[in-house]
Write a protein that holds these residues in place. Structure first.
Motif, PDB file in Angstrom:
ATOM      1  N   GLU A 105     -33.010 -14.598 -23.539  1.00 26.55           N
ATOM      2  CA  GLU A 105     -34.350 -14.689 -23.982  1.00 26.55           C
ATOM      3  C   GLU A 105     -35.436 -14.758 -22.866  1.00 26.55           C
ATOM      4  OE1 GLU A 105     -33.853 -17.226 -28.073  1.00 26.55           O
ATOM      5  OE2 GLU A 105     -33.683 -18.329 -26.117  1.00 26.55           O
ATOM      6  N   TYR A 106     -34.971 -15.167 -21.912  1.00 22.46           N
ATOM      7  CA  TYR A 106     -35.919 -15.404 -20.897  1.00 22.46           C
ATOM      8  C   TYR A 106     -36.511 -14.026 -20.357  1.00 22.46           C
ATOM      9  CZ  TYR A 106     -37.452 -16.385 -15.768  1.00 22.46           C
ATOM     10  OH  TYR A 106     -38.462 -16.389 -14.875  1.00 22.46           O
ATOM     11  N   TYR A 107     -35.418 -12.868 -19.930  1.00 21.06           N
ATOM     12  CA  TYR A 107     -35.912 -11.742 -19.469  1.00 21.06           C
ATOM     13  C   TYR A 107     -36.464 -10.948 -20.571  1.00 21.06           C
ATOM     14  CZ  TYR A 107     -33.803 -12.914 -15.092  1.00 21.06           C
ATOM     15  OH  TYR A 107     -33.510 -13.461 -13.863  1.00 21.06           O
ATOM     16  N   ARG A 108     -36.110 -11.103 -21.823  1.00 19.39           N
ATOM     17  CA  ARG A 108     -36.808 -10.341 -22.871  1.00 19.39           C
ATOM     18  C   ARG A 108     -38.163 -10.695 -22.880  1.00 19.39           C
ATOM     19  NH1 ARG A 108     -37.031 -11.381 -28.337  1.00 19.39           N
ATOM     20  NH2 ARG A 108     -35.256 -13.063 -28.304  1.00 19.39           N
ATOM     21  N   TYR A 109     -38.274 -12.136 -22.835  1.00 17.70           N
ATOM     22  CA  TYR A 109     -39.694 -12.329 -22.874  1.00 17.70           C
ATOM     23  C   TYR A 109     -40.621 -11.802 -21.802  1.00 17.70           C
ATOM     24  CZ  TYR A 109     -38.005 -16.122 -26.218  1.00 17.70           C
ATOM     25  OH  TYR A 109     -37.584 -16.538 -27.189  1.00 17.70           O
ATOM     26  N   ILE A 110     -39.932 -11.648 -20.748  1.00 21.23           N
ATOM     27  CA  ILE A 110     -40.680 -11.105 -19.666  1.00 21.23           C
ATOM     28  C   ILE A 110     -40.938  -9.336 -19.905  1.00 21.23           C
ATOM     29  CG2 ILE A 110     -40.294 -10.018 -17.199  1.00 21.23           C
ATOM     30  CD1 ILE A 110     -39.706 -12.914 -16.212  1.00 21.23           C
ATOM     31  N   GLU A 111     -39.876  -8.961 -20.736  1.00 20.94           N
ATOM     32  CA  GLU A 111     -40.185  -7.416 -20.903  1.00 20.94           C
ATOM     33  C   GLU A 111     -41.211  -7.526 -22.151  1.00 20.94           C
ATOM     34  OE1 GLU A 111     -38.012  -4.609 -20.212  1.00 20.94           O
ATOM     35  OE2 GLU A 111     -37.504  -5.847 -18.838  1.00 20.94           O
ATOM     36  N   ASN A 112     -41.174  -8.497 -22.761  1.00 21.39           N
ATOM     37  CA  ASN A 112     -42.325  -8.439 -23.829  1.00 21.39           C
ATOM     38  C   ASN A 112     -43.756  -8.486 -23.027  1.00 21.39           C
ATOM     39  OD1 ASN A 112     -40.421  -8.717 -26.014  1.00 21.39           O
ATOM     40  ND2 ASN A 112     -40.914 -10.888 -26.415  1.00 21.39           N
ATOM     41  N   VAL A 113     -44.123  -9.239 -22.155  1.00 23.12           N
ATOM     42  CA  VAL A 113     -45.024  -9.109 -21.303  1.00 23.12           C
ATOM     43  C   VAL A 113     -45.550  -8.062 -20.667  1.00 23.12           C
ATOM     44  CG1 VAL A 113     -46.301 -10.388 -19.370  1.00 23.12           C
ATOM     45  CG2 VAL A 113     -45.170 -11.690 -20.884  1.00 23.12           C
ATOM     46  N   ILE A 114     -44.478  -7.023 -20.314  1.00 26.63           N
ATOM     47  CA  ILE A 114     -44.640  -5.850 -19.667  1.00 26.63           C
ATOM     48  C   ILE A 114     -44.989  -5.018 -20.418  1.00 26.63           C
ATOM     49  CG2 ILE A 114     -43.390  -4.027 -18.410  1.00 26.63           C
ATOM     50  CD1 ILE A 114     -41.729  -6.060 -16.703  1.00 26.63           C
ATOM     51  N   ALA A 115     -44.382  -5.037 -21.733  1.00 26.00           N
ATOM     52  CA  ALA A 115     -44.688  -4.237 -22.897  1.00 26.00           C
ATOM     53  C   ALA A 115     -46.364  -4.194 -23.321  1.00 26.00           C
ATOM     54  CB  ALA A 115     -43.950  -4.295 -24.117  1.00 26.00           C
ATOM     55  N   ALA A 116     -46.840  -5.301 -23.034  1.00 25.86           N
ATOM     56  CA  ALA A 116     -48.217  -5.479 -23.213  1.00 25.86           C
ATOM     57  C   ALA A 116     -49.276  -4.700 -22.316  1.00 25.86           C
ATOM     58  CB  ALA A 116     -48.796  -7.081 -23.216  1.00 25.86           C
ATOM     59  N   GLY A 117     -48.788  -4.014 -21.324  1.00 24.75           N
ATOM     60  CA  GLY A 117     -49.327  -3.201 -20.407  1.00 24.75           C
ATOM     61  C   GLY A 117     -50.419  -3.958 -19.425  1.00 24.75           C
TER      62      GLY A 117
END
Ligand SMILES: NC(=O)c1ccc[n+]([C@@H]2O[C@H](COP(=O)([O-])OP(=O)(O)OC[C@H]3O[C@@H](n4cnc5c(N)ncnc54)[C@H](O)[C@@H]3O)[C@@H](O)[C@H]2O)c1
Length: 415
Positions: A105-117
């Motif tokens: 989850e920790y790394y997926r959440y970071i991916e979510n932030v990156i997906a926000a551009g």
């Protein structure tokens, strides 16, 4: 759904906590009022990986007032304040953080932030910037620059710069005087003790308290432990810092010697495997271990889990059976002040996050002019933060006279 939090129903309590923090961070209110008028971040997205605490929420609201779209993940699986995360989600912030989240989850959440551009990043420990530089290089084209909050993150950024892989300017907010001299020293000093007390409720007075690492964090911690009546031992690898610890009145010795005499051990080095299983084997029954360095690798928790049985005694306290001796580990070896307690007090985070806010503004104002390296925020901005904070505290200080200014900038006047 543009958030992932433990329980959105906690939002009302979270907002009470955020408002309480805000009252103790008047400097942030000043910055927020100015940002609300000037909108320095209009049209920009700021991506954050920070401890999701009530003070971080104040930073988030300040950046949002400045016109930014925000996406935030936690920078530690155990440090999120779930009520605060819920309150931010309720305010429309893209927040991805749960106390006790798994590593996936920790790394997926970071991916979510990156997906926000993100156009600007704010990191505490450099995991967001590392993910951008390793897995999402294309996204780096949008990034104006980033800000780093802690010593461990700065160490990683310097390594990236040395290897020639760093792709955007990074402001070392940690290196502001108004950050590391207040946050690392006073903040870590108090909140680490707070975390240990909440996890164990032991008496500090009369204990032998071992501080591993005598940097800004270690110095603050040793000062507070000594102030509460503990006898303090310091372990170090740096000759100057070891000498400083001796002259400050502490005993200095290798960790293998300290292991035999200590009652409470805290690592704050930013380095790995400081307290290892060979040390733990020689500790007294009842010894307490805690870490306040950024990552959970300062105490060899993996080795402990491999070798010895453990049971959860109470929240944030595990008891290990080391051949009949009981050894206690706080907060699974993760940052004890943020896991078992609430992190630094708001007054301390006020100057750290004033630094983050002004660093973001500095990045925008100077976009395309900054070198692609780790840079310091100009000293006048750092001094301005200190002036604002003193003003907020209602404290007046002296000013240099014209004669003194001239004297300090000249060389002809001697005895
Ligand atoms: N808990 C918190 O809220 C908090 C706040 C700020 C910083 N930090 C983290 O705490 C850590 C320390 O930060 P700092 O600003 O004090 O760093 P620092 O670099 O000023 O100090 C670290 C000290 O540890 C010493 N050290 C390194 N390896 C050692 C070893 N094997 N044995 C003994 N000492 C060793 C170094 O010589 C140095 O003096 C970092 O990971 C930082 O990110 C945590």
């Amino acid at each position: 759904m543009n958030y992932e939090v433990k329980n959105i129903g906690l939002a009302a309590q979270g907002m009470l906590n955020i408002e309480y923090a805000e009252r103790n961070m008047p400097i942030m209110k000043k910055i927020r009022d100015r940002f609300a008028k000037k909108k320095p971040f209009k049209g920009l997205t700021i991506g954050l990986a920070l401890h999701v605490t009530k003070e971080t929420a104040v930073l988030v609201r300040t950046l949002k007032a400045g016109g930014a779209k925000i996406a935030i993940a936690s920078c530690n699986p155990l440090s999120t304040q779930d009520d605060v995360a819920a309150a931010l989600a309720k305010e429309g912030i893209c927040v991805y953080a749960k106390k006790g989240e798994s590593l996936q989850e920790y790394y997926r959440y970071i991916e979510n932030v990156i997906a926000a551009g993100p156009n600007i990043t704010i990191d505490d420990g450099c995991d967001l910037v590392t993910a951008l530089h390793t897995k999402h290089r294309k996204m780096l084209e949008k990034v104006i620059g980033g800000c780093e909050e802690t010593t461990t993150g700065i160490i990683r950024l310097h390594a990236m710069e040395r290897e020639g892989v760093l792709k955007c300017p990074m402001i070392a907010v940690n290196d502001n005087k108004t950050k590391h001299l207040l946050d690392n020293y006073y903040g870590t000093g108090q909140s680490t003790i707070d975390g240990i007390l909440r996890a164990t409720n032991v008496l500090i007075a009369g204990k032998t308290f071992v501080v591993c690492g005598y940097g800004d964090c270690g110095k603050g911690l040793a000062l507070r432990a000594g102030g509460m009546g503990a006898s303090v031992i310091v372990t170090e690898v740096d000759a100057f810092r070891a000498m400083q610890a001796v002259l400050d009145g502490y005993r200095v010795m290798p960790v293998s010697d300290a292991a035999r005499t200590g009652d409470i051990f805290v690592t704050v080095t930013g380095n790995k495997k400081i307290i290892r299983t060979e040390h733990i084997r020689t500790m007294k029954s009842g010894a307490i271990l805690a870490n306040s360095g950024h990552f959970d690798n300062e105490i060899d928790v993996e080795g402990m889990n491999r070798l010895w049985k453990k049971r959860r005694i109470r929240p944030f306290l595990d008891e290990y059976d080391v051949r009949g001796r009981k050894i206690y580990l706080c907060a699974e070896g993760r940052l004890v002040n943020l896991s078992a307690a609430e992190g630094h007090p708001s007054e301390v985070m006020a100057t750290s996050f004033a630094g983050q806010s002004l660093a973001c503004e500095y990045l925008v104002r100077n976009r395309d002019r900054l070198e692609t390296k780790v840079i310091r925020l100009p000293e006048e901005i750092d001094n301005h933060i200190a002036e604002l904070q003193l003003e907020a505290m209602g404290i007046k200080k002296d000013k240099l006279t014209a004669e003194q200014k001239k004297y300090l900038s000249g060389w002809k006047e001697g005895t």
